[in-house]
Design an enzyme around this catalytic site. Sequence first.
Site, PDB file in Angstrom:
ATOM      1  N   LYS A  53      -6.490   3.861  16.038  1.00 46.50           N
ATOM      2  CA  LYS A  53      -6.121   2.445  16.068  1.00 46.50           C
ATOM      3  C   LYS A  53      -5.491   2.023  14.739  1.00 46.50           C
ATOM      4  O   LYS A  53      -4.478   1.320  14.707  1.00 46.50           O
ATOM      5  CB  LYS A  53      -7.355   1.592  16.396  1.00 46.50           C
ATOM      6  CG  LYS A  53      -7.779   1.734  17.852  1.00 46.50           C
ATOM      7  CD  LYS A  53      -9.177   1.178  18.142  1.00 46.50           C
ATOM      8  CE  LYS A  53      -9.554   1.496  19.593  1.00 46.50           C
ATOM      9  NZ  LYS A  53     -10.955   1.159  19.922  1.00 46.50           N
ATOM     10  N   GLN A  97     -16.130  -1.318  16.935  1.00 48.83           N
ATOM     11  CA  GLN A  97     -16.128  -0.145  17.808  1.00 48.83           C
ATOM     12  C   GLN A  97     -17.494   0.039  18.462  1.00 48.83           C
ATOM     13  O   GLN A  97     -18.515   0.038  17.785  1.00 48.83           O
ATOM     14  CB  GLN A  97     -15.739   1.101  16.983  1.00 48.83           C
ATOM     15  CG  GLN A  97     -15.562   2.353  17.796  1.00 48.83           C
ATOM     16  CD  GLN A  97     -14.391   2.262  18.790  1.00 48.83           C
ATOM     17  OE1 GLN A  97     -13.309   1.800  18.448  1.00 48.83           O
ATOM     18  NE2 GLN A  97     -14.635   2.675  20.022  1.00 48.83           N
ATOM     19  N   ASP A 120     -10.146  -7.541  21.623  1.00 56.47           N
ATOM     20  CA  ASP A 120     -10.657  -6.609  22.641  1.00 56.47           C
ATOM     21  C   ASP A 120     -10.883  -7.341  23.971  1.00 56.47           C
ATOM     22  O   ASP A 120     -11.017  -6.700  25.009  1.00 56.47           O
ATOM     23  CB  ASP A 120     -11.995  -6.013  22.171  1.00 56.47           C
ATOM     24  CG  ASP A 120     -11.876  -4.548  21.798  1.00 56.47           C
ATOM     25  OD1 ASP A 120     -10.870  -3.918  22.187  1.00 56.47           O
ATOM     26  OD2 ASP A 120     -12.792  -4.036  21.132  1.00 56.47           O
TER      27      ASP A 120
END
Length: 283
Positions: A53, A97, A120
């Site tokens: 990412k 994460q 997200d």
Amino acid sequence: MTAQLINGTALSQKIRSEVAARAAALTAKGVQPGLAVILVGEDPASSVYVRNKVKACAEAGLHSVLERYDADLTEAALLERIQALNSNPSIHGILVQMPLPRHINPQRVIETISTAKDVDGYSVQSAGDLMSGLPGFLPCTPYGCMKLIESTCVDLRGKHAVVIGRSNTVGKPMALLLLQANATVTVCHSATVDLKSHTRQADVIVAAVGRRDVLTADMVKPGAVVIDVGMNRNDEGKLCGDVDFEGVKQVAGWITPVPGGVGPMTIAMLLVNTLASAERTLP
Ligand code: NAP
């Protein structure tokens, strides 16, 4: 019949170069899009995901910050870090994460991220926006799946779509996006009786289970679009999806490979969300 391949690597590269152009234009106006990625603990797969990412951000001209913490970081300390990033004007997206160590409540963490930076799309607010058809951040994986389906030029209106899996991050938002695109949607899960009877009817199938060979050739209607979200390992230890690719490609009209299908699109859509968040800060 052999299915046409939906190339997620190529499509993601195209999207990433569009993001790069828009990011450069925004940076020229004084706003460089910024993403903060937080990793707690040493999970090897998570380390690879966050590295990818951060690398994707750099390649597209986005500013990124990677914060790594030991697995014994307290929940309070993590929430404090998120609050600091919430008020940092150079950060437009915050990603924590998953999975987190067991002593940290993931929902509390997600809800601490400012809605304006929830790139997200996992928060209750983002889920509610999606359900209500309001603008907001779409979860990156289902968003990427929609782009893959769009790339086939198959019109979803009136089509029957079957989603296998009902997680909050993939299956449920996927079903809502397909519904928004005017498909008739069936959601299957572990308690579904006779999965094949559903998938055989489907014009579009999205498999998001996390188990090899959930979808085999006999379960697919000829010509169907098959999107494989799953990430599993085969007997040789190689990455594979939920779909028996070799068998299903003989029947389907379109199919995504694993690797090279949904995976690269997830990262591309994270960049799209971060860029969109930064663009919203312009007067
Ligand atoms: P998850 O939270 O474990 O959900 C799996 C879903 O599959 C559940 O809804 C479960 O049903 C359902 N299921 C389990 N066994 C089934 C069966 N035999 N028949 C039908 N449905 C069944 O997983 P997830 O987070 O949604 O992820 C799914 C897969 O996608 C995983 O392999 C994950 O690694 C992968 N993934 C890939 C990406 C990417 O970027 N490529 C991104 C996210 C996830 P119940 O609800 O009844 O338990």
